[in-house]
Write a protein that holds these residues in place. Structure first.
Motif, PDB file in Angstrom:
ATOM      1  N   GLU A 159     -16.770   0.150  -6.314  1.00 54.46           N
ATOM      2  CA  GLU A 159     -17.828  -0.800  -5.951  1.00 54.46           C
ATOM      3  C   GLU A 159     -17.221  -2.187  -5.692  1.00 54.46           C
ATOM      4  OE1 GLU A 159     -22.214  -1.896  -7.792  1.00 54.46           O
ATOM      5  OE2 GLU A 159     -20.451  -2.195  -9.008  1.00 54.46           O
ATOM      6  N   HIS A 160     -17.726  -2.885  -4.690  1.00 53.63           N
ATOM      7  CA  HIS A 160     -17.240  -4.225  -4.334  1.00 53.63           C
ATOM      8  C   HIS A 160     -15.722  -4.271  -4.147  1.00 53.63           C
ATOM      9  CE1 HIS A 160     -21.070  -5.501  -6.425  1.00 53.63           C
ATOM     10  NE2 HIS A 160     -21.159  -6.122  -5.269  1.00 53.63           N
ATOM     11  N   PHE A 161     -15.153  -3.174  -3.680  1.00 59.13           N
ATOM     12  CA  PHE A 161     -13.688  -3.161  -3.562  1.00 59.13           C
ATOM     13  C   PHE A 161     -13.167  -4.287  -2.677  1.00 59.13           C
ATOM     14  CE2 PHE A 161      -9.865  -2.109  -1.170  1.00 59.13           C
ATOM     15  CZ  PHE A 161      -8.958  -2.029  -2.216  1.00 59.13           C
ATOM     16  N   PHE A 162     -13.829  -4.488  -1.522  1.00 62.33           N
ATOM     17  CA  PHE A 162     -13.263  -5.464  -0.574  1.00 62.33           C
ATOM     18  C   PHE A 162     -13.407  -6.908  -1.072  1.00 62.33           C
ATOM     19  CE2 PHE A 162     -13.938  -1.616   1.869  1.00 62.33           C
ATOM     20  CZ  PHE A 162     -12.680  -1.470   2.449  1.00 62.33           C
ATOM     21  N   ASP A 163     -14.554  -7.216  -1.710  1.00 60.76           N
ATOM     22  CA  ASP A 163     -14.706  -8.562  -2.279  1.00 60.76           C
ATOM     23  C   ASP A 163     -13.703  -8.753  -3.411  1.00 60.76           C
ATOM     24  OD1 ASP A 163     -16.845  -9.680  -0.706  1.00 60.76           O
ATOM     25  OD2 ASP A 163     -18.116  -8.143  -1.616  1.00 60.76           O
ATOM     26  N   GLY A 164     -13.508  -7.694  -4.192  1.00 61.18           N
ATOM     27  CA  GLY A 164     -12.537  -7.760  -5.284  1.00 61.18           C
ATOM     28  C   GLY A 164     -11.129  -7.976  -4.742  1.00 61.18           C
ATOM     29  N   TRP A 165     -10.817  -7.258  -3.675  1.00 59.61           N
ATOM     30  CA  TRP A 165      -9.486  -7.360  -3.087  1.00 59.61           C
ATOM     31  C   TRP A 165      -9.240  -8.767  -2.539  1.00 59.61           C
ATOM     32  CZ3 TRP A 165      -7.640  -8.101   1.935  1.00 59.61           C
ATOM     33  CH2 TRP A 165      -6.269  -7.850   2.098  1.00 59.61           C
ATOM     34  N   LYS A 166     -10.307  -9.384  -1.976  1.00 63.23           N
ATOM     35  CA  LYS A 166     -10.156 -10.739  -1.433  1.00 63.23           C
ATOM     36  C   LYS A 166      -9.878 -11.746  -2.554  1.00 63.23           C
ATOM     37  CE  LYS A 166     -13.799  -9.939   1.514  1.00 63.23           C
ATOM     38  NZ  LYS A 166     -14.981 -10.348   2.270  1.00 63.23           N
ATOM     39  N   ASP A 167     -10.542 -11.556  -3.722  1.00 62.88           N
ATOM     40  CA  ASP A 167     -10.387 -12.513  -4.830  1.00 62.88           C
ATOM     41  C   ASP A 167      -9.146 -12.250  -5.671  1.00 62.88           C
ATOM     42  OD1 ASP A 167     -12.625 -13.850  -4.161  1.00 62.88           O
ATOM     43  OD2 ASP A 167     -13.694 -13.530  -6.067  1.00 62.88           O
ATOM     44  N   ASN A 168      -8.903 -10.976  -5.949  1.00 65.85           N
ATOM     45  CA  ASN A 168      -7.813 -10.628  -6.865  1.00 65.85           C
ATOM     46  C   ASN A 168      -7.272  -9.254  -6.457  1.00 65.85           C
ATOM     47  OD1 ASN A 168      -6.145  -9.927  -8.976  1.00 65.85           O
ATOM     48  ND2 ASN A 168      -7.552 -10.583 -10.599  1.00 65.85           N
ATOM     49  N   PRO A 169      -6.409  -9.260  -5.422  1.00 60.51           N
ATOM     50  CA  PRO A 169      -5.983  -7.975  -4.850  1.00 60.51           C
ATOM     51  C   PRO A 169      -5.295  -7.063  -5.872  1.00 60.51           C
ATOM     52  CG  PRO A 169      -4.764  -9.827  -3.861  1.00 60.51           C
ATOM     53  CD  PRO A 169      -5.835 -10.418  -4.704  1.00 60.51           C
ATOM     54  N   ASP A 170      -4.463  -7.638  -6.736  1.00 60.72           N
ATOM     55  CA  ASP A 170      -3.729  -6.774  -7.683  1.00 60.72           C
ATOM     56  C   ASP A 170      -4.697  -6.026  -8.583  1.00 60.72           C
ATOM     57  OD1 ASP A 170      -1.427  -7.601  -6.589  1.00 60.72           O
ATOM     58  OD2 ASP A 170      -0.968  -9.126  -8.121  1.00 60.72           O
ATOM     59  N   TYR A 171      -5.739  -6.737  -9.040  1.00 57.41           N
ATOM     60  CA  TYR A 171      -6.672  -6.088  -9.951  1.00 57.41           C
ATOM     61  C   TYR A 171      -7.494  -5.013  -9.222  1.00 57.41           C
ATOM     62  CZ  TYR A 171      -9.962  -5.081 -13.599  1.00 57.41           C
ATOM     63  OH  TYR A 171     -10.685  -4.407 -14.539  1.00 57.41           O
ATOM     64  N   ALA A 172      -7.971  -5.343  -8.018  1.00 57.19           N
ATOM     65  CA  ALA A 172      -8.764  -4.360  -7.263  1.00 57.19           C
ATOM     66  C   ALA A 172      -7.942  -3.084  -7.055  1.00 57.19           C
ATOM     67  CB  ALA A 172      -9.192  -4.951  -5.931  1.00 57.19           C
ATOM     68  N   LEU A 173      -6.664  -3.253  -6.732  1.00 55.54           N
ATOM     69  CA  LEU A 173      -5.818  -2.076  -6.505  1.00 55.54           C
ATOM     70  C   LEU A 173      -5.555  -1.333  -7.820  1.00 55.54           C
ATOM     71  CD1 LEU A 173      -3.359  -3.659  -3.902  1.00 55.54           C
ATOM     72  CD2 LEU A 173      -5.133  -1.944  -3.436  1.00 55.54           C
ATOM     73  N   ALA A 174      -5.475  -2.098  -8.926  1.00 56.76           N
ATOM     74  CA  ALA A 174      -5.244  -1.444 -10.223  1.00 56.76           C
ATOM     75  C   ALA A 174      -6.407  -0.519 -10.587  1.00 56.76           C
ATOM     76  CB  ALA A 174      -5.030  -2.499 -11.316  1.00 56.76           C
ATOM     77  N   THR A 175      -7.649  -0.876 -10.161  1.00 58.15           N
ATOM     78  CA  THR A 175      -8.806  -0.006 -10.478  1.00 58.15           C
ATOM     79  C   THR A 175      -8.680   1.328  -9.726  1.00 58.15           C
ATOM     80  OG1 THR A 175     -10.225  -0.864  -8.688  1.00 58.15           O
ATOM     81  CG2 THR A 175     -10.350  -1.996 -10.821  1.00 58.15           C
ATOM     82  N   LEU A 176      -8.103   1.266  -8.516  1.00 57.92           N
ATOM     83  CA  LEU A 176      -7.907   2.510  -7.750  1.00 57.92           C
ATOM     84  C   LEU A 176      -6.872   3.389  -8.447  1.00 57.92           C
ATOM     85  CD1 LEU A 176      -7.751   1.188  -4.049  1.00 57.92           C
ATOM     86  CD2 LEU A 176      -9.760   1.836  -5.384  1.00 57.92           C
ATOM     87  N   ARG A 177      -5.808   2.735  -8.939  1.00 58.63           N
ATOM     88  CA  ARG A 177      -4.765   3.485  -9.646  1.00 58.63           C
ATOM     89  C   ARG A 177      -5.338   4.167 -10.892  1.00 58.63           C
ATOM     90  NH1 ARG A 177      -1.476  -0.845 -10.274  1.00 58.63           N
ATOM     91  NH2 ARG A 177      -0.884  -1.335  -8.140  1.00 58.63           N
TER      92      ARG A 177
END
Ligand SMILES: [Zn+2]
Length: 539
Positions: A159-177
């Motif tokens: 959820e909100h992956f792209f907004d998350g990626w814009k604000d804090n890319p490392d964290y958004a990617l960590a949720t995918l991992r």
């Protein structure tokens, strides 16, 4: 760009894309849409017939018994193609997965596939969940792992992956991992707020591809009118699943419209997601879902709208008749639509002929019948008739000239009264006398207004003789006041749109009296339905 050069330029383009329909879940969040259990089941059947790969049935939870009942009932339909998916969220932060009621209820829905969403945007973790960022990663991983341990395939919606990626890319990617580590089959990147640009989507998808080794999918909302462009941007970078809804129904400005995106994927990117035969059923599917949702079918919808391939300007019509490519980006038949040539006062013989061709393929364009039709049209247009949106009335006019057609009933007379009996209570009542097959039929009906009452009385009389008319429903009723040069009485033009659930047709009536204009248009609507039935060989 043709599909071959797209393949060359985008080496990550997938060999095929799976369609994940969320009409029954995200779509049902739309304003004014409320599906009954029965509605959900008939839509599920139609999605299955269209060979969509997944049907998200709803969010089964103890507070929504309707959704739970859906999962029980849908099993009895024995769908052949689509996988029914239950949707829910990751566990609550305070619960262990085994005892979390959300996850337990998801298992109770008893589906092979389960979709759960989790938070990818640190803003949400900090301000909505209010838990440490690491705890959110843990709960994503163990929620997925728990469901996988129970033998389910898990679709993880970020959820909100792209907004998350814009604000804090490392964290958004960590949720995918975390979802990958839990054993998810696929991560789906959601543009939940629908405000991301295609160029940002591209970059974020590349980052996702380089982070996880499981496939990824797209779930875009249309708040900036970019959902289809964003979905395609994701596919160009390798997305293998597309989530959306039929007609784009959904909260706010809606979800990605599968009726737009499916043809875009298949016909523009050249990536298969449906058979060519199923694609020709797309317009029917779109109309069917509008029907069940009790919504107008958006005629301007790309590909599947009634206006998507309609041409009005004389030069456009001339061009498209000579070579369809001049004004059409695809063959309308590919998506089950058709070319519509719109009649107007500028219409020449070519337009009228093209419209008549379908019904009278042998009509001689230089013969006297065509001349009579043209002069009848001119007379009617002079009186205020307009046939642009009234194909039904136009065909009846042509049938009168070519076949000597007469409606199977005549009007003996009608009377309409409107009473204001008490304060705030208006009552309209209509009585009508029709002569059908030499028999007189008298009926009466009350209605919400004079036209409704008249329609009620008319249909009461007609249903007795023509039961197929019971399927006809009024979709739209428009009145326009026509100013006359004479400056005397103004005329009104009434345009009506009707459907029997399959075909849609428009009819028109003109008179100085709005009730009479309505009567003419209503009669044309019912008569045209009888003509349609006759053409299809049923009565
Ligand atoms: Zn959504």
């Amino acid at each position: 760009m043709n599909p071959d050069s797209i393949k060359e330029k985008y080496p990550n383009l997938p060999a095929r894309v799976e369609i994940y329909d969320s009409t029954l879940r995200d779509g049902s969040q739309a304003r004014n849409i409320s599906f009954s259990l029965e509605d959900k089941l008939v839509i599920a059947e139609s999605l299955d017939r269209a060979h969509l790969h997944y049907i998200e049935g709803g969010w089964p939870n103890p507070t929504s018994p309707k959704d739970m009942e859906f999962f029980r009932e849908v099993k009895k339909l024995s769908l052949k193609n689509a996988r029914v998916t239950a949707f829910g969220s990751t566990r609550r932060a305070s619960n262990k997965p085994e005892v979390d009621p959300i996850l337990r209820t998801l298992l109770d829905a008893d589906t092979e596939y389960i979709a759960i969403f989790g938070k990818s945007w640190d803003l949400h973790v900090n301000e909505v969940l209010r838990i440490p960022l690491d705890d959110n990663l843990k709960l994503i991983e163990d929620s997925v792992a728990f469901l996988v341990g129970e033998g389910r395939h898990v679709v993880y919606d970020a959820e909100h992956f792209f907004d998350g990626w814009k604000d804090n890319p490392d964290y958004a990617l960590a949720t995918l991992r975390a979802a990958e580590a839990g054993g998810a089959d696929i991560v789906v990147l959601c543009d939940t707020n629908g405000g991301t640009l295609p160029v940002e989507i591209t970059k974020a998808c590349i980052a996702c591809r380089e982070t996880v080794s499981i496939p990824f999918g797209m779930h875009c909302h249309n708040d900036a009118g970019l959902s289809s462009a964003n979905t395609l941007a994701g596919i160009l970078e390798g997305a293998q699943q597309v989530q959306g809804t039929v007609n784009g129904i959904g909260e706010r400005s809606g979800n990605d419209n599968l009726c737009t995106t499916i043809p875009n994927i298949q016909l523009k990117l050249g990536v298969p997601c449906m058979s060519a035969e199923d694609l020709t059923g797309l317009m029917d599917l779109s109309r069917f879902v509008s029907e069940v949702s009790n919504e107008f079918h958006n005629h301007r919808q790309p590909y599947v709208g009634e206006s998507a391939f309609s041409h009005k300007g004389g030069a456009h019509i001339d061009g498209v008749i000579k070579n369809p490519r001049t004004f059409e980006h695809i063959d309308p038949k590919a998506v089950g639509n058709e070319r519509r040539l719109i009649l107007s006062d500028q219409s020449g013989t070519a337009t009228v002929m093209a419209k008549l061709q379908k019904i009278y393929p042998d009509l001689d364009r230089k013969g006297p019948l065509v001349k009579t039709i043209l002069s009848e049209l001119k007379k009617k247009e002079h009186a205020g008739y307009q046939y642009e949106a009234a194909q039904g009335s136009f065909e009846l006019l042509a049938a009168r000239v070519v076949d000597g057609f007469e409606p199977p009933y005549t009007l003996g007379g009608f009377r309409v009264i409107t009473d204001r009996r008490q304060a705030d209570a208006m009552v309209s009542e209509a009585t009508i006398k029709l002569i059908v097959d030499g028999k007189e039929e008298h009926t009466a009906s009350e209605g919400h207004g004079p036209v409704d009452a008249l329609n009620g009385a008319l249909t009461k009389a007609l249903y007795r003789f023509y039961p197929s008319l019971e399927s006809v429903r009024l979709e739209d009723y428009k009145v326009r006041v026509l100013t006359t040069n004479e400056g005397t009485e103004a005329s009104v033009r009434v345009l009506i749109e009707c459907t029997d659930g399959r075909d849609v047709w428009g009819t028109v009536g003109v008179s100085e009296n709005v009730i009479e204009a309505s009567y003419i248009a209503l009669c044309d609507s019912y008569t045209y339905k009888l003509v349609l039935d006759q053409r299809k060989g049923k009565h």
